[in-house]
Design a protein around this motif. Structure first.
Motif, short mmCIF file in Angstrom:
data_model
loop_
_atom_site.label_atom_id
_atom_site.label_comp_id
_atom_site.label_asym_id
_atom_site.label_seq_id
_atom_site.Cartn_x
_atom_site.Cartn_y
_atom_site.Cartn_z
N GLN A 54 0.84 -1.19 0.00
CA GLN A 54 0.00 0.00 0.00
C GLN A 54 0.88 1.24 0.00
O GLN A 54 1.90 1.30 0.68
N THR A 56 0.70 5.74 -0.11
CA THR A 56 -0.08 6.96 0.04
C THR A 56 0.78 8.12 -0.41
O THR A 56 1.98 8.14 -0.12
N SER A 101 -2.56 1.12 8.11
CA SER A 101 -3.30 0.74 6.92
C SER A 101 -4.59 1.54 6.82
O SER A 101 -5.48 1.38 7.64
N PRO A 102 -4.67 2.42 5.83
CA PRO A 102 -3.64 2.76 4.86
C PRO A 102 -2.49 3.52 5.53
O PRO A 102 -2.65 4.04 6.64
#
Length: 123
Positions: A54, A56, A101-102
């Motif tokens: 993941q 961001t 998470s995220p």
């Protein structure tokens, strides 16, 4: 526990730089890049999780910066393209034992910090 950044420097607007961070002896769950310009608060740039992959990004760098990590080597990179003068700052590598998470980029969630590397972008 040590995070060591490298790769900062001076570049003209529109240019590229690649920052690298080496983490000593440990692979953290979540790692990220933050930056701080003079007179401004430290802000998140990009972050990524181990395993899930993941990522961001802040809205200001989305589409221009790419974060990547090599868990085997305990490294975290930030490829910065199409740099703008407003990207100029000291860039910090950061890590946390938490699995975010995220991977939100909240400064207080990150326990470990590098010494920072300067990025200068001239117009």
């Amino acid at each position: 526990v040590q995070l060591v950044e490298s790769g900062g420097g001076s570049v003209q607007a529109g240019g590229s730089l690649r920052l690298s961070c080496v983490a000593s002896a440990y692979t953290y769950w979540t790692m990220g890049w933050f930056r701080q310009a003079p007179g401004k608060e430290r802000e998140g740039v990009a972050a990524t999780n181990r395993g899930s992959g993941q990522t961001t990004y802040s809205d200001s760098v989305k589409g221009r910066f790419t974060i990547s990590r090599d868990n085997a080597k305990n490294t975290l990179d930030l490829q910065m393209n199409s740099l703008k003068p407003e990207d100029a700052a000291v860039y910090y590598c950061a890590a946390t034992d938490w699995y975010l998470s995220p991977p939100k980029m909240v400064v207080s969630d990150f326990k470990y910090w590098g010494q920072g590397t300067q990025v200068t972008v001239s117009s």
